[in-house]
Scaffold this active site. Structure first.
Site, PDB file in Angstrom:
ATOM      1  N   GLU A  30       0.850  -1.194   0.000  1.00  0.00           N
ATOM      2  CA  GLU A  30       0.000   0.000   0.000  1.00  0.00           C
ATOM      3  C   GLU A  30       0.882   1.238   0.000  1.00  0.00           C
ATOM      4  O   GLU A  30       1.955   1.263   0.601  1.00  0.00           O
ATOM      5  CB  GLU A  30      -0.905  -0.015   1.240  1.00  0.00           C
ATOM      6  CG  GLU A  30      -1.983   1.062   1.256  1.00  0.00           C
ATOM      7  CD  GLU A  30      -2.993   0.817   2.387  1.00  0.00           C
ATOM      8  OE1 GLU A  30      -3.604  -0.275   2.415  1.00  0.00           O
ATOM      9  OE2 GLU A  30      -3.156   1.717   3.233  1.00  0.00           O
ATOM     10  N   ASP A  32       0.175   5.226   0.893  1.00  0.00           N
ATOM     11  CA  ASP A  32      -0.845   6.101   1.485  1.00  0.00           C
ATOM     12  C   ASP A  32      -0.448   7.566   1.405  1.00  0.00           C
ATOM     13  O   ASP A  32       0.696   7.926   1.723  1.00  0.00           O
ATOM     14  CB  ASP A  32      -1.043   5.783   2.975  1.00  0.00           C
ATOM     15  CG  ASP A  32      -1.582   4.392   3.215  1.00  0.00           C
ATOM     16  OD1 ASP A  32      -2.309   3.893   2.366  1.00  0.00           O
ATOM     17  OD2 ASP A  32      -1.261   3.817   4.275  1.00  0.00           O
ATOM     18  N   GLU A  34      -2.211  10.592   3.429  1.00  0.00           N
ATOM     19  CA  GLU A  34      -3.244  10.868   4.421  1.00  0.00           C
ATOM     20  C   GLU A  34      -3.106  12.311   4.914  1.00  0.00           C
ATOM     21  O   GLU A  34      -2.075  12.683   5.480  1.00  0.00           O
ATOM     22  CB  GLU A  34      -3.134   9.897   5.601  1.00  0.00           C
ATOM     23  CG  GLU A  34      -3.402   8.453   5.216  1.00  0.00           C
ATOM     24  CD  GLU A  34      -3.207   7.490   6.362  1.00  0.00           C
ATOM     25  OE1 GLU A  34      -4.066   6.603   6.547  1.00  0.00           O
ATOM     26  OE2 GLU A  34      -2.190   7.622   7.087  1.00  0.00           O
TER      27      GLU A  34
END
Length: 206
Positions: A30, A32, A34
């Site tokens: 993954e 990310d 954020e």
């Protein structure tokens, strides 16, 4: 992707734009982005993280030098055979070189976006929580564009004939912008966190 996060008081609110493999939990990869909401007048932090084979703990945090809730800005991920780079308005803020397959994502990704309640940790380690009296909290995503190859069939993604594989490293100007962003705006880097209980630092930290 062009993103505009919730304006004003957004403590505890997390806006996420990320790449993830199948399955999305467990032994997955993954990448990310954020956005960690904040109280009025405080900067929004962009936290990036990379999971490899289900293990994350590769967080970096960058205080954005603008208000991402006031207007749209560009966020890009370059991912090819040689490197993974996260750009904010064409400024590189994170670089992961392909040192070895076990230390670099190689499996097909799906693209995801979400907004969620991260009150327990997102703003000053949970000191400030989501205030639902100020709801709704709205994130706007627009002008999405992807230049890539299909996960199955078609050209091999590592083919040198594909345009993105011509970008083997940052340009000198990009390296200078990257170093400047790290020195002025990065507030947390897993590679320098001596409190983290790593048995061994990930290879890219060396």
């Amino acid at each position: 992707m062009r993103i505009k996060t919730p304006p004003g008081y957004s403590a505890g609110v997390v806006t996420a734009f990320y790449l993830t493999t199948e399955p999305e939990q467990g032994d997955h990869d993954e990448v990310d982005l954020e956005f960690l909401g904040n109280v009025d007048g405080k900067p929004i932090i962009l936290q990036t993280n990379i999971f490899l084979n289900g293990k994350g703990d590769r967080e970096q945090r960058t205080e954005l030098w603008f208000d991402p809730g006031a207007d749209f800005h560009d966020y890009k991920i370059l991912w090819n055979t040689y490197q993974l780079v996260v750009f904010v308005d064409d400024t590189p803020i994170r670089v992961l070189k392909n040192l070895a397959p076990s230390q670099f994502p190689v499996r097909p990704f799906k693209i995801r976006a979400s907004i969620w309640d991260g009150s327990d940790w997102a703003t000053d380690n949970g000191k400030y929580r989501v205030d639902y009296n100020r709801a709704p909290f709205t994130t706007v995503f627009q002008d999405f564009d992807v230049d890539g190859c299909p996960a199955t069939g078609g050209a091999q993604c590592g083919s040198p004939g594909l345009s993105w594989n011509a970008i083997q490293s940052l340009t000198p100007a990009q390296w200078e912008a990257y170093k400047d962003a790290k020195s002025k705006h990065m507030t947390y880097d897993y590679c320098t966190n001596k409190d983290k209980a790593y048995a061994q630092l990930p290879g890219e930290c060396n």
